[in-house]
Write an enzyme that holds these catalytic residues in place. Structure first.
Site, mmCIF file in Angstrom:
data_model
loop_
_atom_site.group_PDB
_atom_site.id
_atom_site.type_symbol
_atom_site.label_atom_id
_atom_site.label_comp_id
_atom_site.label_asym_id
_atom_site.label_seq_id
_atom_site.Cartn_x
_atom_site.Cartn_y
_atom_site.Cartn_z
ATOM 1 N N CYS A 1 0.836 -1.201 0.000
ATOM 2 C CA CYS A 1 0.000 0.000 0.000
ATOM 3 C C CYS A 1 0.873 1.253 0.000
ATOM 4 O O CYS A 1 0.630 2.205 -0.764
ATOM 5 C CB CYS A 1 -0.915 -0.017 1.222
ATOM 6 S SG CYS A 1 -2.142 1.306 1.259
ATOM 7 N N CYS A 2 1.917 1.262 0.851
ATOM 8 C CA CYS A 2 2.845 2.396 0.890
ATOM 9 C C CYS A 2 3.533 2.588 -0.450
ATOM 10 O O CYS A 2 3.761 3.727 -0.887
ATOM 11 C CB CYS A 2 3.888 2.185 1.989
ATOM 12 S SG CYS A 2 3.272 2.384 3.675
ATOM 13 N N CYS B 1 -1.058 8.711 6.857
ATOM 14 C CA CYS B 1 -2.402 8.392 6.400
ATOM 15 C C CYS B 1 -3.313 8.172 7.606
ATOM 16 O O CYS B 1 -2.876 7.692 8.654
ATOM 17 C CB CYS B 1 -2.377 7.139 5.534
ATOM 18 S SG CYS B 1 -1.520 7.355 3.952
ATOM 19 N N CYS C 1 -3.417 4.861 9.458
ATOM 20 C CA CYS C 1 -2.123 4.433 9.990
ATOM 21 C C CYS C 1 -1.571 5.385 11.050
ATOM 22 O O CYS C 1 -0.380 5.327 11.380
ATOM 23 C CB CYS C 1 -1.118 4.286 8.854
ATOM 24 S SG CYS C 1 -1.629 3.123 7.581
ATOM 25 N N CYS D 1 7.897 3.528 5.900
ATOM 26 C CA CYS D 1 7.123 3.263 4.689
ATOM 27 C C CYS D 1 8.023 3.036 3.491
ATOM 28 O O CYS D 1 7.582 2.507 2.477
ATOM 29 C CB CYS D 1 6.170 4.413 4.407
ATOM 30 S SG CYS D 1 7.013 5.970 4.051
#
Length: 250
Positions: free
Chosen positions: A121-122, A202, A205, A230
């Site tokens: 995702c990162c 985010c 997170c 990340c």
């Protein structure tokens, strides 16, 4: 009680020297590594860096990575930054099709399922847009500080890279130094800092921290400490910080 009330009185004894050293480092970066760009997360440190760029008359682009999962308060700061400094701020977003495909395959909260999915995702939301943002620049400026975490304890003022230097003008600043500067200069900042979020990423997170917790303990709090990067400021394959040469200030 807000972040300024809590921290601005905690500046270190060498605060003024640190400010001058940071301005000198940015001037050096302009001479040696132009064209420059600042990678701004819109956190307190990065807002200070932007103010230093303005104060020092440093020619540098500024960019923000809009991951698509940022807090509304963070996104609102982009326009505040533009208006306050009258500088352009470029916004880079992930590839919409790639982000949508990942979400369709793994769900909105894939980051909680495994470290591997969180890193994927990162990569989609940060690393790929970062490469586009850095293209054509010889140096990029960050708000990294040695105090932020064990993983960043050895961060250097200037880190050599593969054809691109990373400049960290706040490397030896404390959290108190950051907020003392914000108070002195009237620097705009993310109101989420007033809600005990020193490190803001985010929305899924990031959480508030408690007194005594590490600065970055609110980021990816469900993971082990060693996994908490990340990839933006670490070797993406190993999450080990890049080898660096530390500058010293007399």
């Amino acid at each position: 009680m807000g972040a300024i009330d809590l921290y601005a009185h905690q500046a270190s004894a060498g605060f003024d020297r640190k400010v001058e050293a940071s301005l000198a480092l940015l001037a050096r970066a302009q001479r040696e590594f132009a064209p420059l760009t600042q990678a701004s997360s819109l956190g307190a440190e990065d807002m200070v860096v932007t103010d230093l760029l303005q104060r020092g008359g440093i020619a540098s682009a500024i960019f923000v990575l809009d991951t698509g999962r940022l807090h509304p308060e963070t996104l609102a700061l982009v326009d505040r930054l533009r208006a306050h400094y009258r500088r352009a701020v470029e916004v880079y977003r992930p590839d919409a099709a790639e982000a949508a495909a990942f979400t369709a395959a793994h769900g909105e909260d894939a980051m909680y399922q495994s470290i591997d999915l969180r890193r994927q995702c990162c990569h989609i939301r940060k690393m790929e847009p970062l490469e586009r943002a850095l293209a054509g620049h010889n140096g990029w400026i960050t708000g990294l500080r040695r105090e932020q975490s064990n993983a960043r304890a050895d961060v250097a003022d200037i880190e050599p890279g593969q054809g691109r230097a990373k400049i960290n003008p706040l490397a030896d600043w404390t959290w108190g130094d950051v907020w003392h500067y914000i108070a002195l200069r009237g620097v705009p900042y993310n109101p989420l800092h007033d809600q005990f979020m020193p490190s803001i990423g985010c929305a899924p997170c990031t959480r508030a921290i408690s007194i005594g917790e590490d600065f970055r303990s609110g980021r990816w709090w469900w993971e082990q400490e060693g996994a908490k990067e990340c990839g933006l400021h670490a070797d993406h394959a190993s999450t080990v910080p890049m080898i660096a040469i530390r500058e010293t200030h007399a």
